[in-house]
Design an enzyme around this catalytic site. Structure first.
Site, PDB file in Angstrom:
ATOM      1  N   HIS A  55     -11.066  -6.775   1.663  1.00  0.00           N
ATOM      2  CA  HIS A  55     -10.417  -7.446   0.524  1.00  0.00           C
ATOM      3  C   HIS A  55     -11.352  -7.554  -0.680  1.00  0.00           C
ATOM      4  CE1 HIS A  55      -7.193  -8.678   3.249  1.00  0.00           C
ATOM      5  NE2 HIS A  55      -8.172  -8.592   4.147  1.00  0.00           N
TER       6      HIS A  55
ATOM      7  N   GLU B  96      -9.958 -12.012   3.355  1.00  0.00           N
ATOM      8  CA  GLU B  96     -10.110 -12.392   1.947  1.00  0.00           C
ATOM      9  C   GLU B  96     -10.671 -13.816   1.864  1.00  0.00           C
ATOM     10  OE1 GLU B  96     -10.926 -12.111  -0.913  1.00  0.00           O
ATOM     11  OE2 GLU B  96      -9.263 -11.063  -1.890  1.00  0.00           O
ATOM     12  N   ARG B  97     -11.258 -14.138   0.739  1.00  0.00           N
ATOM     13  CA  ARG B  97     -11.666 -15.522   0.490  1.00  0.00           C
ATOM     14  C   ARG B  97     -10.444 -16.430   0.586  1.00  0.00           C
ATOM     15  NH1 ARG B  97     -13.095 -18.857  -4.678  1.00  0.00           N
ATOM     16  NH2 ARG B  97     -12.324 -17.135  -5.948  1.00  0.00           N
ATOM     17  N   HIS B  98     -10.555 -17.551   1.306  1.00  0.00           N
ATOM     18  CA  HIS B  98      -9.475 -18.530   1.327  1.00  0.00           C
ATOM     19  C   HIS B  98      -9.411 -19.162  -0.061  1.00  0.00           C
ATOM     20  CE1 HIS B  98      -6.942 -21.894   2.259  1.00  0.00           C
ATOM     21  NE2 HIS B  98      -6.736 -21.423   3.478  1.00  0.00           N
TER      22      HIS B  98
ATOM     23  N   ARG C 269      -2.395  -6.430   5.043  1.00  0.00           N
ATOM     24  CA  ARG C 269      -2.572  -5.503   3.912  1.00  0.00           C
ATOM     25  C   ARG C 269      -3.789  -4.601   4.125  1.00  0.00           C
ATOM     26  NH1 ARG C 269      -3.659 -10.825   2.349  1.00  0.00           N
ATOM     27  NH2 ARG C 269      -5.357 -11.287   0.875  1.00  0.00           N
TER      28      ARG C 269
ATOM     29  N   TRP D 236       1.769  -9.495  -3.464  1.00  0.00           N
ATOM     30  CA  TRP D 236       1.351 -10.603  -4.334  1.00  0.00           C
ATOM     31  C   TRP D 236       0.395 -10.138  -5.436  1.00  0.00           C
ATOM     32  CZ3 TRP D 236       0.719 -15.997  -1.551  1.00  0.00           C
ATOM     33  CH2 TRP D 236       1.995 -16.423  -1.149  1.00  0.00           C
ATOM     34  N   ASN D 237      -0.262  -9.001  -5.300  1.00  0.00           N
ATOM     35  CA  ASN D 237      -0.960  -8.423  -6.455  1.00  0.00           C
ATOM     36  C   ASN D 237       0.084  -8.108  -7.523  1.00  0.00           C
ATOM     37  OD1 ASN D 237      -3.240  -6.416  -4.420  1.00  0.00           O
ATOM     38  ND2 ASN D 237      -3.594  -8.444  -5.297  1.00  0.00           N
TER      39      ASN D 237
ATOM     40  N   HIS E  85      -2.681  -2.014  -3.336  1.00  0.00           N
ATOM     41  CA  HIS E  85      -1.910  -2.991  -4.114  1.00  0.00           C
ATOM     42  C   HIS E  85      -0.923  -3.725  -3.202  1.00  0.00           C
ATOM     43  CE1 HIS E  85       0.973  -3.824  -7.548  1.00  0.00           C
ATOM     44  NE2 HIS E  85      -0.200  -4.164  -8.069  1.00  0.00           N
TER      45      HIS E  85
ATOM     46  N   HIS F  93      -7.969  -2.990   0.440  1.00  0.00           N
ATOM     47  CA  HIS F  93      -6.560  -2.671   0.694  1.00  0.00           C
ATOM     48  C   HIS F  93      -5.853  -2.233  -0.589  1.00  0.00           C
ATOM     49  CE1 HIS F  93      -5.090  -6.260  -1.369  1.00  0.00           C
ATOM     50  NE2 HIS F  93      -6.153  -6.863  -0.871  1.00  0.00           N
TER      51      HIS F  93
HETATM   52  O1  LIG Z   1      -5.583 -13.389  -4.911  1.00  0.00           O
HETATM   53  C1  LIG Z   1      -6.557 -13.043  -4.199  1.00  0.00           C
HETATM   54  O2  LIG Z   1      -6.672 -13.341  -2.999  1.00  0.00           O
HETATM   55  C2  LIG Z   1      -7.675 -12.228  -4.834  1.00  0.00           C
HETATM   56  C3  LIG Z   1      -7.536 -10.770  -4.533  1.00  0.00           C
HETATM   57  O3  LIG Z   1      -6.268 -10.256  -4.863  1.00  0.00           O
HETATM   58  O4  LIG Z   1      -7.601 -12.434  -6.220  1.00  0.00           O
HETATM   59  P1  LIG Z   1      -8.806 -12.489  -7.251  1.00  0.00           P
HETATM   60  O5  LIG Z   1      -9.133 -11.076  -7.672  1.00  0.00           O
HETATM   61  O6  LIG Z   1      -8.211 -13.303  -8.390  1.00  0.00           O
HETATM   62  O7  LIG Z   1      -9.979 -13.184  -6.631  1.00  0.00           O
END
Ligand SMILES: O=C(O)[C@@H](CO)OP(=O)(O)O
Length: 247
Positions: A182, A88-90, A61, A15-16, A12, A10
């Protein structure tokens, strides 16, 4: 016979921009993110690739990025499949916390262990926390419990069944597949496809909004190295992700 897979992180997100751990929190795109999505659509159109089905996570997103890119590529009509397994990873108790403040509070080693180690999840998020997903209706009936935290290893464990059951069956039917997801769910898939070790995966960062193209053989593994449709922008974007927290 080979098949084509396009992976797209996705654009930007809000929260990025604020440098906040996001995970399963459903935040939208920034104007920059929408511009990245439009550019992704232009890159796909110019590449001559012909996606015929879209797979996305359940997070807006990724959904909005796909919608914008497909509108630009005049592919609004694509059939869509969505799954929490592409989420995304939790990020556990880190969801909602600023990355720079977390780095300052806990030090580089623990911060990087939480962000990039293979199998150490962050502390779990409590069920009554503001950014918990345990009562979110979109996850009712998912196979197993709603996560309270995940390591990359746990993401691989829940993402690969979807890859094997759903995405490869579209590839086998001869469809070019677009997956919009993600940073960490795509790191999980790239780790599988490229056979990256548990140690080396720590160094891999996926840039926002740039399509990554795989040509896969009959075994759904790459027949040659994957290529970003804009390699220069991808390298700069990956370096920016790696540096998050340090600003
Ligand atoms: O905050 C998050 O969910 C991820 C992706 O934006 O961050 P990171 O790259 O730090 O794993």
């Amino acid at each position: 016979m080979t098949s084509t897979l396009i992976l797209l992180r996705h654009g930007h997100s809000v929260w990025n921009e604020k440098n906040i751990f996001t995970g399963w929190v459903d935040v939208g795109l920034t104007e920059q993110g929408r511009a990245e999505a439009r550019r992704a659509g232009e890159l796909i159109a110019a590449s001559g690739l012909e996606p015929r089905v879209l797979h996305t996570s359940l997070l807006k997103r990724a959904i909005h990025t796909a919608n914008i890119a497909l509108e630009v590529a005049e592919l609004d009509w694509l059939p869509v499949k969505r799954s929490w397994r592409l989420n995304e990873r939790h990020y556990g108790a880190l969801q909602g916390l600023n990355k720079a403040e977390t780095l300052a509070a806990h030090g580089e080693e623990l911060f990087m262990t939480w962000r990039r180690s293979f199998d150490t999840p962050p502390p779990p998020l409590s069920d009554d926390a503001e950014y918990s997903q345990v009562h979110d209706p979109r996850y009712v009936g998912i196979d197993g419990d709603v996560p309270r935290t995940e390591s990359l290893k746990l993401v691989i464990d829940r993402m690969l069944p979807y890859w094997h059951a759903e995405i490869t069956s579209d590839l086998a039917a001869g469809r070019t597949v677009l997956v919009t997801a993600h940073g960490n769910s795509l790191r999980a898939l790239v780790k599988h496809l490229d056979g990256i070790s548990d140690e080396a995966i720590a160094e891999l960062n996926i840039p926002t909004g740039i399509p990554l193209v795989y040509e896969l053989g009959d075994d759904f593994m790459p027949v040659k190295p994957a290529e970003y449709l804009d390699p220069e922008a991808a390298a700069a974007g990956a370096a920016a992700v790696a540096a998050q927290g340090k600003k």
